[in-house]
Design a protein around this motif. Structure first.
Motif, PDB file in Angstrom:
ATOM      1  N   LEU A   1     -27.998  69.891 -10.741  1.00  0.00           N
ATOM      2  CA  LEU A   1     -28.964  69.681  -9.659  1.00  0.00           C
ATOM      3  C   LEU A   1     -28.281  69.111  -8.425  1.00  0.00           C
TER       4      LEU A   1
ATOM      5  N   VAL B   1     -38.895  72.873 -12.862  1.00  0.00           N
ATOM      6  CA  VAL B   1     -37.555  72.934 -13.443  1.00  0.00           C
ATOM      7  C   VAL B   1     -37.678  73.013 -14.968  1.00  0.00           C
TER       8      VAL B   1
ATOM      9  N   LEU C   1     -34.157  76.485 -12.084  1.00  0.00           N
ATOM     10  CA  LEU C   1     -34.620  75.597 -11.006  1.00  0.00           C
ATOM     11  C   LEU C   1     -35.961  76.033 -10.431  1.00  0.00           C
TER      12      LEU C   1
END
Length: 547
Positions: A375, A482, A501
């Motif tokens: 991330l 997510v 994502l």
């Protein structure tokens, strides 16, 4: 000697003209004259014959259902004390005929089912009582609507934040309750800051903050039950126009006979809530608003956006709860506390089933660090944006209501009592003119929907992420869609990690994209321009999937 069951009923215990004592005295007098033995009294206080039948009243219903054979005659003060509807009386007469029970009125000599044609006379009297009930209901409804539009409090539960009080003219009004107002503004602020409503509700309960129902009981010096707060009612209260001082109402649902529908516990069922409007179509305001329209609309948008977010019911103990899933069976993984010499882990929910999928548990630190590493590699350099509320200018809902009302009213012109020159026509013309003026005013206003916009904060996503606790990070991951999947394969000590994502456009809407994610956005934009929905990867050559 015939055995008599005396039946008394009163809609309101304050009605002195037909008090239970007077009803009982008259019924006993009749029983003594006719030589009936009184074997019981079925009393119904605060019971309406318009919304209940003899069979579903607490005391009388028990006698009719569970105590057959203990009485031969039903004695009552007057017909309307036992039924108010024709069909209810027909049902009662049929029941009495099937069980050899007579029906006698203590004050209406013509009403005696032991006499010839007594059932026919009783049905005629019941029809008159039903018509009287409908007239009373219509008058009460009309008076209630008039009082509501005049800003009066007409009784019943009070909206959150208000309590009843008399004004200088000795009229009941709703006034702000400072104690509740402080709680409402605190809750609104916490909700707008992103705190889950479940957590807020638990906190209010733990602090002993009374619910609106308990606060009204306190004010009226009645018993306080200590109800707990719950997220569902809390959300309904926060989004109710009553916080703007407006009047809302709900119509009771009725069956084919006009009786209110009730649930399994005997409670009335109501239709959807609606805003009460005046003759010109504007909402009726009967109390000082607690929240500004801007804050109220912000709350509505904020809480509406949470519907699919699946927030935690309590503070999360794992970053990836409801985010991490088993890559073998697709079920969510839950946090497994580490025992002696073993660290916390995430384990597939199928491990508790009779036939687990066989995927092993994954160390919590390994999974959390994998997500954070990917991330932050994608988003760390991007600049965060902050939501800012734009009040806008949107009266489309009110304009639509005005348009519908105008169509209904203009359809009355020239019909029945609304002929030219009648008083009803004059009043109708004035109302149409008021609505037309409001329609013109609303139509002239520019429409700009209220909503959230994004403004840069100057803070990098990586810095923001570092400042958040586990719960806040977990909520953010869920809200962005997510999803992490893991799966162990034979011969590999570490699991394969697949991180989705979600929608990158939604993800980056709240930041000025920089670094790797910016490149992916360019790729996605190019794919969209060329009508490419995605690319399927398999054992063969890559296959382009078009829109």
């Amino acid at each position: 000697m015939p055995r008599a069951l005396i039946v008394t009923r009163l809609s309101r215990v304050t009605d002195a003209t037909t008090s239970p004592e007077r009803q009982l005295a008259k019924c006993r007098e009749l029983c003594e004259q006719r030589g009936y033995e009184v074997v019981g009294i079925a009393e119904g206080l605060d019971v309406s014959a318009g919304v209940t039948t003899p069979f579903n009243r607490p005391q009388l219903g028990d006698w009719l259902t569970n105590r057959l054979g203990e009485f031969d005659v039903l004695v009552f003060y007057r017909m309307d004390r036992i039924v108010r509807r024709l069909l209810d009386l027909a049902d009662l007469i049929r029941w009495c005929q099937n069980h050899s029970v007579a029906i006698v009125s203590a004050t209406e000599q013509f009403l005696d089912l032991t006499a010839p044609f007594g059932d026919i006379i009783a049905l005629l009297v019941a029809k008159v009582a039903e018509m009287e009930l409908q007239a009373i209901s219509d008058r009460n409804a009309s008076a209630a609507q008039h009082n509501i539009r005049a800003g009066k409090y007409t009784g019943g539960p009070t909206p959150w934040g208000y309590l009843p009080a008399k004004d200088d003219a000795d009229t009941w009004r709703l006034v702000q309750d400072a104690e509740q107002v402080a709680v409402i503004r605190e809750v609104a602020s916490r909700a707008l800051d992103g705190e889950p409503l479940r957590a807020i509700a638990h906190d209010l309960t733990a602090r002993g903050i009374p619910t609106p129902k308990d606060r009204l009981a306190q004010h009226q010096r009645r018993k306080v039950n200590g109800y707990a707060w719950h997220s569902g009612p809390l959300k309904r209260s926060l989004t109710s126009p009553t916080l703007l001082g407006q009047v809302v109402a709900r119509e009771p649902l009725v069956d084919a006979q006009g009786r209110p529908q009730r649930d399994s516990k005997g409670r009335k069922q109501y239709g959807p809530e609606y805003i009460v409007r005046g003759d010109d179509g504007t909402p009726v305001v009967r109390a000082e608003p607690i929240l500004t329209r801007e804050i109220f609309e912000r709350l509505g948008k904020e809480l509406s956006a949470r519907e699919n977010r699946k927030e935690p019911t309590k503070r999360s103990t794992g970053l990836l709860l409801q985010v991490i899933h088993c890559g073998r069976c697709g079920r969510p993984a839950y946090r497994l506390k580490g025992g002696k010499g073993r660290n916390p882990r995430y384990r597939c929910a199928s491990a508790q089933y009779k036939e687990p999928c066989g995927n092993r548990s994954i160390p919590l630190d390994y999974a959390d660090e994998s997500v954070e590493r990917i991330l932050l590699a994608m988003l760390e350099a991007s600049e965060r944006k902050e939501r800012v509320w734009d009040s806008g200018s949107d009266n489309s809902a009110e304009l639509e209501q005005v348009n519908v009302t105008l169509v209904d009213l203009t359809g009355l012109l020239g019909t029945g009592p609304y002929g030219a020159g009648t008083p009803q026509r004059v009043a109708l013309n004035k109302r149409i003119a008021d609505l037309a003026a409001r329609q013109a005013q609303l139509s002239a206003e520019a429409v700009k929907p209220a909503g959230w916009t994004w403004e840069s904060t100057g803070e990098k996503f990586g810095d923001w992420w570092t400042r958040q606790d586990v719960t806040a990070r977990n909520v953010w991951l869920r809200s962005m869609g997510v999803r992490l999947e893991y799966e162990y394969t034979e011969g590999h000590p570490d699991p394969a990690i697949r991180l989705d994502l979600g929608d990158l456009h939604q993800l980056t809407e709240q930041m000025d994209a920089a670094g790797p994610v910016a490149g992916w956005l360019d790729v996605l934009a190019t794919m969209k321009e060329r009508g490419i929905r995605g690319v399927e990867l398999g054992s063969d050559e890559p296959k382009i999937v078009r829109e």
